[in-house]
Structures are given as structure tokens and as C-alpha cells.
Design a protein around this motif. Sequence first.
Motif, PDB file in Angstrom:
ATOM      1  N   GLY A 158       0.828  -1.202   0.000  1.00  0.00           N
ATOM      2  CA  GLY A 158       0.000   0.000   0.000  1.00  0.00           C
ATOM      3  C   GLY A 158       0.859   1.248   0.000  1.00  0.00           C
ATOM      4  N   PRO A 159       0.215   2.420   0.000  1.00  0.00           N
ATOM      5  CA  PRO A 159       0.986   3.669  -0.065  1.00  0.00           C
ATOM      6  C   PRO A 159       1.818   3.890   1.198  1.00  0.00           C
ATOM      7  N   LEU A 160       3.021   4.383   0.977  1.00  0.00           N
ATOM      8  CA  LEU A 160       3.937   4.700   2.074  1.00  0.00           C
ATOM      9  C   LEU A 160       4.220   6.202   2.020  1.00  0.00           C
ATOM     10  N   THR A 161       3.864   6.900   3.092  1.00  0.00           N
ATOM     11  CA  THR A 161       4.069   8.343   3.134  1.00  0.00           C
ATOM     12  C   THR A 161       5.460   8.656   3.663  1.00  0.00           C
ATOM     13  N   VAL A 162       6.215   9.411   2.904  1.00  0.00           N
ATOM     14  CA  VAL A 162       7.563   9.815   3.290  1.00  0.00           C
ATOM     15  C   VAL A 162       7.546  11.311   3.595  1.00  0.00           C
ATOM     16  N   ASP A 163       7.969  11.666   4.800  1.00  0.00           N
ATOM     17  CA  ASP A 163       8.033  13.060   5.228  1.00  0.00           C
ATOM     18  C   ASP A 163       9.463  13.562   5.111  1.00  0.00           C
ATOM     19  N   GLU A 164       9.616  14.733   4.530  1.00  0.00           N
ATOM     20  CA  GLU A 164      10.925  15.362   4.384  1.00  0.00           C
ATOM     21  C   GLU A 164      10.999  16.568   5.318  1.00  0.00           C
ATOM     22  N   TYR A 165      11.920  16.495   6.259  1.00  0.00           N
ATOM     23  CA  TYR A 165      12.100  17.570   7.246  1.00  0.00           C
ATOM     24  C   TYR A 165      13.387  18.334   6.957  1.00  0.00           C
ATOM     25  N   GLN A 166      13.334  19.627   7.206  1.00  0.00           N
ATOM     26  CA  GLN A 166      14.550  20.431   7.186  1.00  0.00           C
ATOM     27  C   GLN A 166      14.877  20.787   8.638  1.00  0.00           C
ATOM     28  N   VAL A 167      16.053  20.377   9.073  1.00  0.00           N
ATOM     29  CA  VAL A 167      16.471  20.561  10.462  1.00  0.00           C
ATOM     30  C   VAL A 167      17.660  21.520  10.471  1.00  0.00           C
ATOM     31  N   THR A 168      17.552  22.554  11.306  1.00  0.00           N
ATOM     32  CA  THR A 168      18.613  23.549  11.394  1.00  0.00           C
ATOM     33  C   THR A 168      19.144  23.597  12.820  1.00  0.00           C
ATOM     34  N   ALA A 169      20.474  23.497  12.967  1.00  0.00           N
ATOM     35  CA  ALA A 169      21.113  23.696  14.275  1.00  0.00           C
ATOM     36  C   ALA A 169      21.210  25.210  14.504  1.00  0.00           C
ATOM     37  N   LEU A 170      20.540  25.698  15.527  1.00  0.00           N
ATOM     38  CA  LEU A 170      20.451  27.145  15.696  1.00  0.00           C
ATOM     39  C   LEU A 170      21.750  27.768  16.200  1.00  0.00           C
ATOM     40  N   ASP A 171      22.653  26.953  16.764  1.00  0.00           N
ATOM     41  CA  ASP A 171      23.920  27.537  17.234  1.00  0.00           C
ATOM     42  C   ASP A 171      24.911  27.733  16.092  1.00  0.00           C
ATOM     43  N   THR A 172      24.826  26.903  15.055  1.00  0.00           N
ATOM     44  CA  THR A 172      25.781  27.004  13.946  1.00  0.00           C
ATOM     45  C   THR A 172      25.127  27.422  12.629  1.00  0.00           C
ATOM     46  N   GLY A 173      23.807  27.309  12.546  1.00  0.00           N
ATOM     47  CA  GLY A 173      23.125  27.581  11.296  1.00  0.00           C
ATOM     48  C   GLY A 173      23.204  26.440  10.299  1.00  0.00           C
ATOM     49  N   GLU A 174      23.870  25.339  10.672  1.00  0.00           N
ATOM     50  CA  GLU A 174      23.994  24.183   9.773  1.00  0.00           C
ATOM     51  C   GLU A 174      22.627  23.565   9.535  1.00  0.00           C
ATOM     52  N   ARG A 175      22.335  23.270   8.275  1.00  0.00           N
ATOM     53  CA  ARG A 175      21.006  22.795   7.889  1.00  0.00           C
ATOM     54  C   ARG A 175      21.143  21.455   7.177  1.00  0.00           C
ATOM     55  N   HIS A 176      20.245  20.525   7.487  1.00  0.00           N
ATOM     56  CA  HIS A 176      20.272  19.244   6.799  1.00  0.00           C
ATOM     57  C   HIS A 176      18.858  18.705   6.630  1.00  0.00           C
ATOM     58  N   THR A 177      18.752  17.669   5.821  1.00  0.00           N
ATOM     59  CA  THR A 177      17.455  17.089   5.468  1.00  0.00           C
ATOM     60  C   THR A 177      17.330  15.690   6.063  1.00  0.00           C
ATOM     61  N   VAL A 178      16.134  15.391   6.574  1.00  0.00           N
ATOM     62  CA  VAL A 178      15.840  14.090   7.168  1.00  0.00           C
ATOM     63  C   VAL A 178      14.584  13.540   6.496  1.00  0.00           C
ATOM     64  N   HIS A 179      14.636  12.284   6.038  1.00  0.00           N
ATOM     65  CA  HIS A 179      13.477  11.623   5.437  1.00  0.00           C
ATOM     66  C   HIS A 179      13.000  10.511   6.378  1.00  0.00           C
ATOM     67  N   ILE A 180      11.736  10.569   6.755  1.00  0.00           N
ATOM     68  CA  ILE A 180      11.155   9.604   7.692  1.00  0.00           C
ATOM     69  C   ILE A 180       9.867   9.052   7.099  1.00  0.00           C
ATOM     70  N   ALA A 181       9.689   7.736   7.194  1.00  0.00           N
ATOM     71  CA  ALA A 181       8.438   7.078   6.832  1.00  0.00           C
ATOM     72  C   ALA A 181       7.920   6.358   8.075  1.00  0.00           C
ATOM     73  N   GLY A 182       6.803   6.822   8.617  1.00  0.00           N
ATOM     74  CA  GLY A 182       6.259   6.212   9.828  1.00  0.00           C
ATOM     75  C   GLY A 182       7.251   6.311  10.972  1.00  0.00           C
ATOM     76  N   ASP A 183       7.748   5.155  11.432  1.00  0.00           N
ATOM     77  CA  ASP A 183       8.717   5.165  12.541  1.00  0.00           C
ATOM     78  C   ASP A 183      10.097   4.664  12.101  1.00  0.00           C
ATOM     79  N   VAL A 184      10.403   4.878  10.816  1.00  0.00           N
ATOM     80  CA  VAL A 184      11.702   4.467  10.281  1.00  0.00           C
ATOM     81  C   VAL A 184      12.343   5.650   9.563  1.00  0.00           C
ATOM     82  N   VAL A 185      13.620   5.893   9.844  1.00  0.00           N
ATOM     83  CA  VAL A 185      14.383   6.928   9.145  1.00  0.00           C
ATOM     84  C   VAL A 185      14.913   6.323   7.845  1.00  0.00           C
ATOM     85  N   LEU A 186      14.543   6.919   6.727  1.00  0.00           N
ATOM     86  CA  LEU A 186      15.000   6.419   5.433  1.00  0.00           C
ATOM     87  C   LEU A 186      16.365   6.978   5.065  1.00  0.00           C
TER      88      LEU A 186
END
Length: 204
Positions: A158-186
Motif C-alpha cells: 500500500g501507499p507509504l508516506t515519506v516526510d521530508e524535514y529540514q532541520v537547522t542547528a540554531l547555534d551554527t546555522g547548519e542545515r540538513h534534510t531528514v526523510h522519515i516514513a512512519g517510525d523508520v528513518v530512510l
Amino acid sequence: MPRGRYSLHDPHDHTPLADEHFQCAPGPSGWRYVAQRTTPAGDHSGSVDLALDDLGRPIRLELHAAGWQVRAAALDGVTWVRTDPAGEHATEGNVPAHAFTGTSPAFLVATARLLRLTPTTSATRVRLVSFTDPVLAPRTTDQSWALVNSEAHATDNGPLTVDEYQVTALDTGERHTVHIAGDVVLAAPGIELEDLASPPSTFH
């Protein structure tokens, strides 16, 4: 109940650090993740046991690494006890933070679960206590999370929903992307999903 293996590496030079053999599942009171870590050579190097309540708050966390141990929970902010390898000196800590983080992929799922962002939600700031490898030293960190995309992919189950998050460390400004489907990090910096025996669980 998803079970599988993540490989962890240095996000900057891609040096292999560990494999994390995990299983996780939602339950009547929230979500639980347990994992054993091995070195690239295959030796046991630690463990993770994290339980969340229905709201995504950490009701129990237990970490082991290099002889060190941390037991922690959300209590008056977040509270923890860290014990040295000899077991002679236990130190307690408490800070007004929302939850915990560290190198385990479990913490990314937990933070996403806690924030429950939607694509229309503006970026949300969260204060976390990070337990750094290999001695589980606590460090308070501020991050900004935004859900930038949520997309359904067709699978055999069946369909699997993948969420794309943008996470920024506020002390350094470093930004990265995280992909999560349900309770698993892709995919995330320093994290690769190498093996998954059953589909991710869906949070309702």
C-alpha cells in the motif's frame, strides 16, 4: 513491528562508526524503540532503549556506550542520571528542554513525533539534550524543524508516506534534510537504512 539495521557514519568524512540493529513498534501507551550497536568489526558497543508516550514525550530512555550508562525521562523538563564505567560516580542533570537527541535514528523519529508538524506549519524551535558519543556527555542544543514535503509512494503493502524535514542547528546555522516514513528513518546525515524486515509502522 519494523526491525532492521542502520549503518552510522561520520557525516563529514563518511568514516564508518557503528551498525544499529533495531526493532520498534507503536503500542497502547506510545512508541518503543530498542537497539543493539556493534562496531564496524562486529563487536558489541552499546544499546538504546527509548519509550515515548502518546504525545511523543520521552517517558524512559536508557543508553549504554563505552561502559557509560544514562537513564533519563521527561520530568520537570528533562532529567537524567549518568553513571561512569566503574559505577562509583553518578551525576544527575535537569534542564528545561523538550526531549533528548543523539546519534541514534530513534531520536529523529521521536522529535518528529513530538512536534507533529504539517506542511503548513512554520518552522518550530525545539530544545533538546544531546548525549554525545562515545561517553554519553550531555549537551543542550536548540534546533529548528520544518516539514517541507510529505509524499505518498506506492509499495507492495500500500501507499507509504515519506516526510521530508529540514532541520537547522540554531547555534551554527547548519542545515540538513531528514526523510522519515512512519517510525523508520530512510535517510539522514550519518545514517543509512541498510536492512528492513517489515514495513514502517504508521502513527495515527
